[in-house]
Design a protein around this motif. Sequence first.
Motif, PDB file in Angstrom:
ATOM      1  N   GLN A  19     -10.140  -4.559  -2.416  1.00 36.17           N
ATOM      2  CA  GLN A  19      -9.911  -3.378  -1.230  1.00 36.17           C
ATOM      3  C   GLN A  19     -10.989  -2.688  -0.613  1.00 36.17           C
ATOM      4  OE1 GLN A  19      -7.062  -1.493  -3.587  1.00 36.17           O
ATOM      5  NE2 GLN A  19      -5.203  -2.713  -3.027  1.00 36.17           N
ATOM      6  N   GLN A  20     -12.002  -2.270  -1.496  1.00 33.63           N
ATOM      7  CA  GLN A  20     -12.981  -1.550  -0.997  1.00 33.63           C
ATOM      8  C   GLN A  20     -13.737  -2.419  -0.050  1.00 33.63           C
ATOM      9  OE1 GLN A  20     -13.275   1.673  -2.165  1.00 33.63           O
ATOM     10  NE2 GLN A  20     -11.317   1.044  -3.152  1.00 33.63           N
ATOM     11  N   VAL A  80     -10.805  -4.557   5.254  1.00 31.90           N
ATOM     12  CA  VAL A  80     -10.408  -3.535   6.203  1.00 31.90           C
ATOM     13  C   VAL A  80      -9.234  -3.106   6.188  1.00 31.90           C
ATOM     14  CG1 VAL A  80     -12.256  -4.295   7.891  1.00 31.90           C
ATOM     15  CG2 VAL A  80     -10.210  -5.599   7.844  1.00 31.90           C
ATOM     16  N   GLY A  81      -8.163  -3.732   5.281  1.00 33.53           N
ATOM     17  CA  GLY A  81      -6.753  -3.567   5.241  1.00 33.53           C
ATOM     18  C   GLY A  81      -6.198  -4.745   5.603  1.00 33.53           C
ATOM     19  N   GLY A  82      -4.812  -4.793   4.896  1.00 31.11           N
ATOM     20  CA  GLY A  82      -3.952  -6.037   5.340  1.00 31.11           C
ATOM     21  C   GLY A  82      -4.238  -7.453   4.748  1.00 31.11           C
ATOM     22  N   GLU A  83      -5.432  -7.298   3.874  1.00 34.17           N
ATOM     23  CA  GLU A  83      -5.679  -8.400   3.415  1.00 34.17           C
ATOM     24  C   GLU A  83      -4.718  -9.095   2.282  1.00 34.17           C
ATOM     25  OE1 GLU A  83      -9.336  -6.794   4.547  1.00 34.17           O
ATOM     26  OE2 GLU A  83      -7.706  -6.080   3.411  1.00 34.17           O
ATOM     27  N   LEU A 140      -7.966 -10.906  -0.865  1.00 34.11           N
ATOM     28  CA  LEU A 140      -8.858  -9.970  -2.026  1.00 34.11           C
ATOM     29  C   LEU A 140      -9.500 -10.220  -2.964  1.00 34.11           C
ATOM     30  CD1 LEU A 140      -5.736  -7.240  -1.922  1.00 34.11           C
ATOM     31  CD2 LEU A 140      -7.863  -6.986  -0.632  1.00 34.11           C
TER      32      LEU A 140
END
Length: 866
Positions: free
Chosen positions: A438-439, A442-445, A450
Amino acid sequence: MFSKRFAIAFGWLAAAHPCTADNLTVPNVIGTNTSAYEVSVESISVTDVATGLADIAAIHNGRAFNVIANLAWEQDIYDLDSTNTLLWEMFINGELEDKGEVNLMSNRALPATLEAGTATFDKSGTYTIKVKISLDTVEEENDRDYESFAAGASFVPLVMVIVFAATTKMVELSLGMGIFVGACMVAGTLVGGFRTMLDVYLLDALADKDHGYVFLFILFMAGLVGLIEKAGGLSGITHALKKYVNTSRSAQGASFFCGIIIFFDDYANTLVAGASMRPLTDMCIVSREKLAFIVDATAAPIASIVPISSWVGFEISLIQAELDVILASDPNPEIATSGFAVFMETIQYRYYCIFMLIFMPLLIISGRDFGPMLISERLVKVYGRTDGGPGGAVAADGQAIVSHNAPKPDTPCKWWNMAFPILALVGYIFYLLIWTGQQAGVGGESFIELIEISNAYQALLWGTMAAALTALLFFFIQDKKDGRIIWFNVNGYINKMRRFFDRHRGDCRRGQEEGMVALEEEEEEEHARVLIDYREAMSSFLIGMEKIFGALVALTLAWATGAIMQAVGLNRFFGEILQNPALDPGMLPTITFIIAILIAFSTGTSWGTMTIMFPLVLVPSYNASGGDPVIFYGVTAGILAGAVAGDHASPISDTTILASMASECQILQHVRTQAPYALMVAIWSVLVGTLPSGMGTFANWVSILLGFLAMLFHTIFTSEFAINKSGRYDIFTEIYLRCTRKKEFLTKLKEDTILAYETGEPVPLQDAEKLIGNGEDADLVKELTEMSMSEDKSRSASISRGSSIITGTFPKEEQAEMEDAENQEQTVGEDVEKQEQAIEEALEVQELSDEPETEEHFSVDGKTSQ
């Protein structure tokens, strides 16, 4: 005028739009500089033309290479008053080899590197390569010495490792000699090789950050295992299984299951499963060779394919290093772009590990074996031996195996003290894999995405240490008293604090404290105590780390060996073979698997084999196959699985030695009985695994299904029961029996097998005296007979259980009698220890009485008072 304005505009454009190419220095100053350029040749490197490998340390005869000059500029923009024409010349041993010029204005920025021609060396020797540059009034040069030798000479360090491993049986010495010889080849002198070995190869192996992650992860994992062992968790698992183990089949199944659940580390797996299961397998008449095989053949295969183990961080580090090279030349490959994702993809192609984990349960369930293992099993079952058979040994060095981290006698051994820390470890690592993904995202993975972009190094390192701290807290909330566990003993904590403050109260006089020592010790014994205190926890954590120190030394040497193999150009040699247009890319997984087996067998280290093989073949095989994902994953899996296969058959392997020691089995007997199984599984891994998958003959699941059928075929048709009606051996042993002249031993064993089957009772061991003669078999039987003469009680107990030899079961009454006998022996042993302790105390009192009398009197705590 126009050219000057154009140059000014060009300088402004380059500053406003900087170039990010690696070989360009980005201008960051606007304007002109009328002074002369200040440039120097900072260093020289060479690149192999055939494979494209850069910065090679040695050159092969007849192989073309490019000379690269690394330039250092004092200014960041063009000199408008200069000709901006850089002249270069390349010399070899003082003779001009090539020359040329570079127009600086043709680039957007000043070049950081310069290609200074191509050359080839035809003879072996030391060559000095010099690059000289001229720009206006500036002239600079630099040179570097290179060693050149035949491409076949790059095998010399590997041959040295193999020769020393075969003759000395010492992995560390073998790897060290390989590093030294390779460093001398690169440096050209003995002194230079010695310095390079220490300053470059060994130091670089330790200084690498990724290697540091692997080091710490292994250390923390070993420390966690030490904590679990001290808390009684490892013994607790064994005790929990004792209730369900009363036959030969169940004892072997329990050993296999123990190896499966201790998946996180092959060393812990080997040591724990061997030492804890040995009493059970001996009681159930299982040979030490069979136990050692189950322990050894379960440890590495399961640890190498489970995503959460001490292997995964090391394997991912090697994969990621080669992925970085591939991504540098191909930013958008068809393969996964993270080491962890590639690791997960290769699991389905590790045929040796999968087939071995299928083969062992089939042997255990069927009760069959073949080859030397069948003979070892007959020697215990036919004669009813409960000591592991003639292949057993006290230890590899003939001494008893003593654990320095065993739980205290008053520590209750509970299974949850292992299950909870392991579950915590699994949970922490999975959570941290997702969190680090998550770090980085970019979001939505998705979940798999992940995991692919996660930082496996950090997740493994943080998760292992967090699990160790969690386990420590879990042990602290458990108190022990009278063989039972007390959870959250609040009253006990309060009493401990009260006694602590009373003991250290400032107004207490020293004499009063000394007088209360004996009373306090008596009170302390009456209260519950923590399962393991902080001193024991720290000590066990460090002892766990200490156990794998030798492995870390071998690992460091293996890393350095991998680097030296690249330095002498062995990777280029294999690269040229793998990039040969005549070589079918579909053969690459098979070739890689076979080469990995040979190297692992010779060096005795699976991790060292991986370290050597990955840089040699992974990138060249990717280029040769055109980036085919199936070929790439197959080659990667071939390295990982081949390293395990060769390690299984090697007599100098660390896990082979550990399995023998933990199972108290002779090392050569373990290798002799396990090698045929490893060879058979490896052959089928090629025939139905690497070959068809590489050629695309059929889907991967078909390969696994065919492998299962092949293992089933060997179990049913080429293996035999230890005791059967005709006494026949397996087909391989029967062929050997017909061809060999020394058949007395096997013939007599066959006759005794028939007798044991017909009578349902074990054959008395005295009958084996007839076989004593000449040869290794005679020595084996002589040892067997001598042991039998000193084991009258054990032999008579074995004869009384004759029917259980055939059925593999023990009546409950007889099992209870055996347990009562064991308890009685244990009681007798405790009485002897008490008597010895009383004698020692009496001697101490006598020594004290012999001393001159004084006015001092000894108190209970050993201190004196007037």
